[in-house]
Design a protein around this motif. Structure first.
Motif, PDB file in Angstrom:
ATOM      1  N   LYS A 494      45.114  37.925  32.265  1.00 46.64           N
ATOM      2  CA  LYS A 494      46.484  38.147  32.767  1.00 46.64           C
ATOM      3  C   LYS A 494      46.514  39.269  33.780  1.00 46.64           C
ATOM      4  CE  LYS A 494      51.197  39.006  31.139  1.00 46.64           C
ATOM      5  NZ  LYS A 494      52.045  39.295  29.941  1.00 46.64           N
ATOM      6  N   HIS A 495      45.737  40.315  33.503  1.00 42.19           N
ATOM      7  CA  HIS A 495      45.669  41.451  34.437  1.00 42.19           C
ATOM      8  C   HIS A 495      45.035  41.026  35.751  1.00 42.19           C
ATOM      9  CE1 HIS A 495      43.969  45.166  36.216  1.00 42.19           C
ATOM     10  NE2 HIS A 495      45.051  45.726  35.729  1.00 42.19           N
ATOM     11  N   THR A 496      43.962  40.242  35.644  1.00 41.12           N
ATOM     12  CA  THR A 496      43.280  39.756  36.851  1.00 41.12           C
ATOM     13  C   THR A 496      44.218  38.883  37.694  1.00 41.12           C
ATOM     14  OG1 THR A 496      41.143  39.778  35.710  1.00 41.12           O
ATOM     15  CG2 THR A 496      41.297  38.456  37.708  1.00 41.12           C
ATOM     16  N   ALA A 497      44.974  38.016  37.008  1.00 43.39           N
ATOM     17  CA  ALA A 497      45.913  37.132  37.727  1.00 43.39           C
ATOM     18  C   ALA A 497      47.013  37.936  38.427  1.00 43.39           C
ATOM     19  CB  ALA A 497      46.522  36.141  36.751  1.00 43.39           C
ATOM     20  N   SER A 498      47.496  38.973  37.764  1.00 43.19           N
ATOM     21  CA  SER A 498      48.558  39.802  38.362  1.00 43.19           C
ATOM     22  C   SER A 498      48.044  40.589  39.558  1.00 43.19           C
ATOM     23  CB  SER A 498      49.131  40.764  37.306  1.00 43.19           C
ATOM     24  OG  SER A 498      48.148  41.704  36.895  1.00 43.19           O
ATOM     25  N   GLN A 499      46.756  40.957  39.530  1.00 44.39           N
ATOM     26  CA  GLN A 499      46.180  41.681  40.644  1.00 44.39           C
ATOM     27  C   GLN A 499      46.014  40.797  41.876  1.00 44.39           C
ATOM     28  OE1 GLN A 499      46.675  44.863  39.419  1.00 44.39           O
ATOM     29  NE2 GLN A 499      44.792  45.394  40.448  1.00 44.39           N
ATOM     30  N   LYS A 500      45.748  39.491  41.626  1.00 42.11           N
ATOM     31  CA  LYS A 500      45.574  38.558  42.734  1.00 42.11           C
ATOM     32  C   LYS A 500      46.907  38.132  43.343  1.00 42.11           C
ATOM     33  CE  LYS A 500      41.205  36.624  41.059  1.00 42.11           C
ATOM     34  NZ  LYS A 500      40.532  35.385  40.572  1.00 42.11           N
ATOM     35  N   ALA A 501      47.973  38.180  42.518  1.00 38.39           N
ATOM     36  CA  ALA A 501      49.293  37.712  42.981  1.00 38.39           C
ATOM     37  C   ALA A 501      49.884  38.613  44.055  1.00 38.39           C
ATOM     38  CB  ALA A 501      50.222  37.653  41.788  1.00 38.39           C
TER      39      ALA A 501
END
Length: 501
Positions: A494-501
């Motif tokens: 989830k953290h990785t996805a939020s960083q890419k967004a």
């Protein structure tokens, strides 16, 4: 004896090999430490590395690696394995990261550090949890030594005021107030190294006495591999909870920030945090060996040790020291059973003050601000301690939960360290694996222990425990550990996805 020596060698090798891997994973550098940058002369004080090590050792140790290891010896020499591998792969890692993460966050208390990496909800839980736990620890380590001093006074033929628990309790609490209030280097930094050396000398004396007395033989693990507990208490997870200090202990994470505020260089972390934990592991290994060697094994069970432990902490330690070192041992035992708890008690109250200071954002560089926290913290401790001494407060039942809460705290800190390493793009498995293991330990114990949920699932007859329902508790513990690991992995994604967004 061979298995003891092998475990001892593994602990030493573990410090130099795995401890260095842990250190390299964190990556200490030459940045300015909080002790140098803030240096308020009270809590942030630069101390030499040897003093940091000895103070840290005494802060985390007390009587923990002595009495816990003796209790662990009830399961037989299999406890050597938990002390050895627990120290190398769990306890040392836990202590190192709790100290170094604090150092990277201006010496913040463990509740604030945990909140930064696990979120505000966990931060608030840890704040309350830490303060309550620390005050409880400090209070017990005031009441206990007071009672021991009274016993020593009575045995010495004294009478009157000197033989009353209340008198000595007040003396100890007054000392706690002073030690909590003034600069860490004024008392703690000066006398703790001396008592730290005494703790080490006592352990060396015990093992030397065992080696030089042909009447004592340390049993081998491979010849006695199994559950030797006289009561048949399961190894999993009771042994892993019982032997906390000397393997892994969440209480250490409340103490490590004290030394994180006194380090001149980040590169001292390996020796101060991981090294002190390994030293404690060695002390615990020696006392566990003493418990196995000085008492007999009858029909595959430890005999005599349970009776010695039933007489109390001081009596058991006194017995071991007297048998292995004679008169010198008795003198060291008297120092150990009185001083060691006190040295954990005062730093517990100091940690409680600092945890509250971080929580409430109250600077501690002025006398007035320190008084604002010292008075209520020690006031609560005095109320509980004096109430217990006078007989109108009994927190014995509450204290039974300390073992579980202690290891649960270690579990939470290891998960926080895992999230820290993930965010730093470093090998988080070095903390995630022991975090998963400790999740299984804590959950299994909570389900199985009679003082927790055990009364609902275990088998009883006439009010007495007949059998533990491990068939229910073990799967629940495993499922909980897997769920915690899955939750962590989900959080990382989830953290990785939020960083890419």
């Amino acid at each position: 004896m061979i298995s003891f020596l092998l475990c001892l060698a593994l602990l030493i090798i573990g410090y130099f090999v795995y401890g260095k891997i842990v250190d390299n994973t964190f990556g200490p550098d030459d940045r300015e430490t909080p002790a140098v940058r803030i240096n308020d002369g009270v809590d942030y004080v630069v101390m030499p590395q040897w003093k940091l090590f000895l103070v840290q050792l005494l802060n985390i140790a007390g009587l923990g690696p002595i009495f816990g290891a003796l209790q662990g010896a009830l399961w037989g020499p299999v406890v050597f394995l938990w002390i050895t591998f627990g120290t190398i792969f769990a306890g040392g890692v836990h202590d190192y990261f709790s100290g170094m993460m604090s150092e990277r966050n201006d010496g913040a208390s463990i509740a604030e550090v945990t909140g930064r990496y696990l979120g505000p909800v966990m931060q608030n839980i840890m704040r309350v949890f830490s303060v309550v736990l620390l005050i409880m620890v400090g209070t017990v380590f005031a009441v206990g030594p007071a009672g021991l001093i009274v016993t020593l006074c009575k045995n010495s033929g004294m009478s009157g005021l000197l033989t009353t628990t209340l008198f000595w309790l007040i003396i100890i609490l007054v000392y706690y107030f002073i030690a909590t209030f003034i600069s860490i280097d004024a008392i703690i930094g000066k006398i703790y190294p001396v008592f730290g050396i005494c703790l080490i000398i006592m352990a060396v004396g015990v093992i030397f006495g065992i080696f030089t007395n042909p009447a004592y033989t340390i049993p081998e693990i491979w010849a006695n591999f199994g559950n030797m507990h006289p009561s048949g208490t399961p190894i999993w997870s009771f042994m892993f909870i019982t032997v906390a200090c000397g393997a892994i202990s969440g209480f250490h994470s409340t103490q490590s920030p004290l030394m994180a505020r006194c380090m001149k260089s980040e590169k001292q972390g390996h020796f101060v945090f991981y090294g002190a934990m390994v030293c404690e592991g060695v002390i615990a290994l020696i006392w566990a060996a003493a418990g196995c060697a000085l008492y007999t094994i009858t029909d595959g069970k430890m005999a005599g040790l349970a009776e010695a432990l039933a007489a109390g902490q001081s009596a058991a330690i006194y017995d071991v020291c007297a048998k292995t070192m004679g008169g010198v041992g008795i003198a060291l035992a008297m120092i150990g059973v009185v001083i060691c708890p006190i040295t954990s008690g005062d730093t517990a109250f100091r940690s409680a003050r600092l945890t509250l200071a971080d929580w409430l954002k109250i600077d501690q560089d002025s006398y007035a601000n320190r008084l604002k926290l010292c008075v209520p913290v020690l006031g609560v401790g005095a109320f509980l301690g004096i109430g217990n001494a006078l007989g109108f407060i009994n927190y014995t039942v509450i204290w039974r939960y300390f073992s579980w809460t202690n290891q649960t705290l270690a579990m939470i800190v290891l998960w926080a360290a895992s999230m820290y390493l993930f965010k730093e793009k470093k090998n988080y498995w070095i903390t995630a694996v022991p975090a998963t293991f400790m999740s299984a330990v804590s959950c299994t114990y909570f389900v199985l222990a009679p003082e927790c949920l055990g009364k609902m699932i275990n088998t009883y007859a006439d009010g007495k425990l007949v059998a533990y329902n491990t068939a229910v508790a073990y799967p629940i513990g495993i499922i909980f550990a897997i769920a915690m690991l899955a939750l962590f992995i989900y959080a990382t994604k989830k953290h990785t996805a939020s960083q890419k967004a």
